[in-house]
Scaffold this motif. Structure first.
Motif, PDB file in Angstrom:
ATOM      1  N   THR A 135       0.803  -0.898  -0.099  1.00 20.90           N
ATOM      2  CA  THR A 135       0.143   0.289  -0.080  1.00 20.90           C
ATOM      3  C   THR A 135       0.707   1.370   0.227  1.00 20.90           C
ATOM      4  OG1 THR A 135      -0.253  -0.049   2.380  1.00 20.90           O
ATOM      5  CG2 THR A 135      -1.726  -0.831   0.690  1.00 20.90           C
ATOM      6  N   GLY A 200     -10.948  -0.459  -1.601  1.00 20.81           N
ATOM      7  CA  GLY A 200     -10.530  -0.039  -0.660  1.00 20.81           C
ATOM      8  C   GLY A 200      -9.966  -1.849   0.989  1.00 20.81           C
ATOM      9  N   ALA A 364      -3.090   0.744  -3.489  1.00 18.75           N
ATOM     10  CA  ALA A 364      -3.442   1.723  -3.209  1.00 18.75           C
ATOM     11  C   ALA A 364      -3.377   2.018  -1.717  1.00 18.75           C
ATOM     12  CB  ALA A 364      -3.960   0.110  -1.919  1.00 18.75           C
ATOM     13  N   LYS A 365      -3.616   3.350  -1.812  1.00 16.43           N
ATOM     14  CA  LYS A 365      -3.613   4.054  -0.462  1.00 16.43           C
ATOM     15  C   LYS A 365      -3.081   3.768   0.569  1.00 16.43           C
ATOM     16  CE  LYS A 365      -5.899   8.442  -2.643  1.00 16.43           C
ATOM     17  NZ  LYS A 365      -7.373   8.607  -2.370  1.00 16.43           N
ATOM     18  N   SER A 366      -4.222   3.076   1.040  1.00 19.93           N
ATOM     19  CA  SER A 366      -4.165   2.087   2.419  1.00 19.93           C
ATOM     20  C   SER A 366      -4.802   0.604   2.112  1.00 19.93           C
ATOM     21  CB  SER A 366      -4.382   3.200   3.308  1.00 19.93           C
ATOM     22  OG  SER A 366      -6.021   3.015   3.409  1.00 19.93           O
ATOM     23  N   HIS A 369     -10.313   0.472   5.697  1.00 22.63           N
ATOM     24  CA  HIS A 369     -11.479  -0.836   5.713  1.00 22.63           C
ATOM     25  C   HIS A 369     -10.928  -1.174   6.618  1.00 22.63           C
ATOM     26  CE1 HIS A 369     -15.183  -2.790   5.062  1.00 22.63           C
ATOM     27  NE2 HIS A 369     -15.806  -2.441   5.060  1.00 22.63           N
TER      28      HIS A 369
END
Length: 809
Positions: A135, A200, A364-366, A369
């Motif tokens: 991420t 996410g 992916a940013k993080s 979720h």
């Protein structure tokens, strides 16, 4: 295959050999991990090490034209991913590396070890470190298999570590520098693939234990427990194991998958038609297929049912997928169905009509979720009281001892259950008086959660508390299996062995009950009859103890205990068992439904009691007559008995001639609604084969699904379809397999375990049968449930069977 999609072969042997992991970078270069160290045979003539190749598209058609070596000298490679900065993260079965190309010449010149599995060594290829993703906020997420039940430890580059023994596989994370190693979730068998969806969500594919399916797609949340622990063996069957959220504190899967799912990718990143937006694609190696899974909201999580997208032939074994900036999907293909390296390989490209993806695939940013947790006490309690198991799992991440003890003492059963699970995970001490009160709770989930707590943290002295609660009749019959498992855990020898276990496998730890423990429960008239019935079912020697069974049948009046005794006598080889059962069936003072069940049970015996059965028709009791006529059909219905039965049928109050004459004569005047009591009789008929493969309330076979609660999920229409057309819809967890042995004999079963030369198949008895060097094996085209079973029933009996199944809730 969807007419709006096309699949093209773009590379193959000798340019590409046994490819597994695949990734693309920001320049649309394709990185492929070639496997050469996956249990190679002694005569394998390929490279000595695994290697990573780069494919570059020169002419702009998205197909790689030039290939060169990016990295070499890799052992036991499993998977790879690339972040937006161009760092390639490689998972091997016991290490995770970061590769970079500092001088930009297309060849890696820096290799850094981020994670290392210190123990066990060695580890089976598919039971160590498996999958990896990253991420943009600086983390990599890694999956670990069950290490074959051995004690394990994974250490980061900064010295941080996690370890365990007896747990399942897990999802862990560390920084991209190999620091701050921590566990995110546990309870897996061998979770091969991990990815983050366009919305996410952190998703994982997991292979299934030996006797419990299906393979599954799961959504990961912080602190999630997905049900498997290697401490309880490889079968997957144990009171403290779950696979779809059946146990307090465990989470359900998002979707069932076929055998050996190797990779997943969000279809939103493809150039497929827009109708695939939000679907997940999965490569299912063993079934030669790519499936797509339309995912729908389920509370805070998701669920879906896979649908076939691409079905290949026997030489199509898809492994890993990646997309380029145009939305094309690259797919690696192992080709031959054998685990050792074999020198074959292919690369496919799947494309839609568009030249642009639905969404641009960036790192992916993080995994936000999965990591969003409640922070205040009020939020935690709100989550814990939710009907959503994923919200409850997130709320259980707190280790606040004061709050945990408050929850355990709550007057709300759901909060008590959640508090007990939190106390178990945080090793919070609960005093014995409180334990006794919790065990005495009328709520089954509270009882089971208390036993889960005791099984992990209890001491031998807690056994007296547990037995005291049992003695006063507090434990439910359904909690009885958990009770037996907990008694085994509190055995001093087991506690000592678990604390000292090092290199031995966890399933080798003995968990014994005290001598005569179950027998004492079965024979104790002071114990609740429903629990005695459960004990009888759990007693391996029940069918060998005729005197005890006879005593219960003659003395008890409790229907559930008598029913369990009838089933036990049915399976008994004692020569006096049949006569005892006949005596019970002929006794007009006994419960008529139990007498009818006994008559059906007598069909499993060699003895014939035809003249006795004729006399039972004189009682003109409906359910008894149904069972009796079924019995009499074994008595040569064209012989002297035919006239006797016909005369009796003229005298009974309900027309049951159709049962006697079926299939030669049509029925007359059956009621439109089925009778569940008749259906229960039909279910237990040997010729109906229902109980041969299906369990109800713990009794029956294991080849088919447990039907104890089938009425909660299927109405009569679906039940009818599943019986009349068993092959119309086959859930992945009940997919059949075939084996053709060396002599050419054809065998079918439900679970399969393939070794290098031999195959094990779970057969109708519930045992794994080994076939040495079989001629062939694969997916059975038809359901394991035979077609045409309804043809052996009258319409009246079939309606009764449907009514019986529908009321099992």
């Amino acid at each position: 295959m969807d007419a709006d999609l096309r699949i093209s072969l773009i590379e193959s042997t000798p340019n590409l050999v046994t490819p597994i992991g695949i990734a693309t970078d920001q320049q649309d270069q394709v990185y492929i991990l070639e496997s050469h160290t996956h249990s190679p045979t002694s005569d394998y003539d390929g490279p000595t090490y695994d290697r990573i190749k780069i494919g570059k598209d020169v002419d702009g058609d998205a197909v790689p034209d030039e290939w060169h070596m990016y990295a070499d000298s890799i052992e036991d490679g499993m998977n790879l991913t690339i972040d937006d900065q161009g760092t390639l993260f490689l998972a091997t079965k016991d290490q995770v590396f970061a590769f970079t190309d500092e001088d930009g010449n297309g060849i890696s010149d820096q290799r850094k070890l981020l994670l290392e599995m210190i123990t066990p060594t060695p580890v089976y290829d598919h039971a160590g470190i498996l999958g990896v993703t990253s991420t943009a906020d600086g983390w990599i997420y890694v999956t670990r298999g069950n290490t074959g039940g051995k004690r394990w430890r994974i250490k980061g580059a900064d010295g941080s570590f996690i370890d365990g023994f007896g747990d399942g596989g897990n999802v862990i994370r560390c920084t991209k520098e190999g620091g701050a190693v921590e566990e995110i979730a546990t309870g897996f068998w061998n979770p091969f693939a991990i990815d983050i969806s366009s919305s996410g969500r952190l998703l994982v594919t997991d292979n299934d234990p030996d006797s419990r399916g299906p393979n599954r797609l799961v959504e990961i949340v912080m602190g999630g427990d997905y049900g498997y622990q290697s401490l309880y063996g490889g079968s997957g069957i144990h009171p403290f194991l779950a696979w779809n959220g059946e146990l307090p504190g465990t989470l359900p899967y998002a979707a069932p998958l076929g055998e050996a799912p190797c990779d997943i990718i969000d279809a939103s990143y493809t150039n497929f038609p827009d109708r695939y937006r939000g679907h997940v694609l999965a490569a299912v190696w063993e079934e030669n297929a790519i499936v797509h899974i339309p995912l729908k909201q389920r509370g805070s999580s998701i669920k879906g049912i896979p649908k076939k997208l691409i079905q290949g032939d026997s030489l199509f074994h898809p492994v890993a997928m990646a997309t380029n900036s145009k939305g094309d999907v690259f797919l690696t293909d192992w080709v031959i169905r054998q685990y050792p390296n074999h020198g074959e390989g292919r690369l496919w490209m799947i494309s839609g009509q568009s030249s642009h993806p639905m969404m641009v695939h960036t790192e992916a940013k993080s995994a936000g979720h999965a990591l969003e947790l409640p922070s205040t006490t009020d939020e935690i309690k709100e989550h814990l009281l939710s009907a959503d198991p994923f919200l409850r799992a997130k709320a259980r991440n707190t280790h606040n001892q004061k709050l945990i003890l408050q929850l355990v003492e709550s007057d709300q059963p759901q909060l008590r259950t959640q508090g007990l699970l939190m106390a178990r995970d945080a090793a919070v001490d609960i005093n014995k008086d409180a334990i006794f009160e919790l065990l005495s709770s009328p709520e089954e989930e509270v009882q089971v959660a208390t036993m889960l707590y005791l099984s992990k943290l209890g001491m031998p002295s807690d056994k007296a508390v547990l037995e005291k609660a049992f003695a006063i009749g507090s434990l439910s019959a359904k909690a009885f299996d958990a009770y037996l498992a907990t008694i085994r855990h509190l055995n001093p020898s087991f506690i000592e062995a678990r604390s000292k276990a090092k290199d031995r496998r966890d399933k080798a730890l003995e968990r014994k009950l005290p001598a005569g423990f179950i027998q004492n429960i079965v024979t104790n008239p002071a114990v609740d009859p429903s629990i005695r019935a459960s004990a009888l079912r759990a007693w391996p020697k029940r069918s060998d103890n005729y005197e005890i069974l006879a005593s219960i049948l003659n003395a008890s009046s409790a229907s559930d205990l008598l029913e369990a005794t009838i089933y036990s006598l049915r399976d008994s080889d004692d020569p006096e068992a049949a006569a005892l059962m006949l005596s019970f069936a002929m006794n007009p003072e006994k419960d008529v439904d139990l007498r009818a069940l006994t008559i059906v049970a007598l069909l499993s015996k060699q003895e014939k009691y035809c003249s006795d059965m004729i006399r039972l028709l004189e009682e003109d009791l409906h359910i008894l007559s149904v069972a009796t006529l079924r019995y009499l059909k074994r008595c040569n219905p064209d012989g002297p008995i035919k006239e006797q039965v016909n005369n009796m049928l003229d005298k009974v109050s309900v027309d049951l001639a159709h049962i006697w004459h079926h299939p030669n004569e049509p029925k007359n005047g059956e009621p439109s609604q089925g009778d569940p009591a008749v259906g229960k009789i039909v279910f237990h008929l040997p010729q109906a084969q229902c109980r041969t493969c299906h369990k109800v309330d713990g009794w029956g076979g294991v080849l088919g699904p447990d039907l104890s609660h089938i009425g909660s999920s299927k109405g009569k229409e679906l039940l009818t379809e599943s019986i009349l057309e068993p092959s119309a819809q086959i859930a992945p967890e009940w997919q059949g397999w075939f084996v053709i042995d060396q002599e050419g004999n054809y065998h079918v079963g439900r679970q399969i375990d393939v070794g290098r030369k031999n195959v094990e198949l779970l057969d109708i008895s519930g045992d794994f049968i080994t076939y040495k060097e079989p001629k062939d094996y694969g997916l059975a085209e038809a359901s394991l449930m035979p077609p045409g079973l309804h043809l052996g029933m009258t319409d009246y009996e079939f309606a009764g069977l449907l009514a019986y199944l529908a009321q099992l809730k």
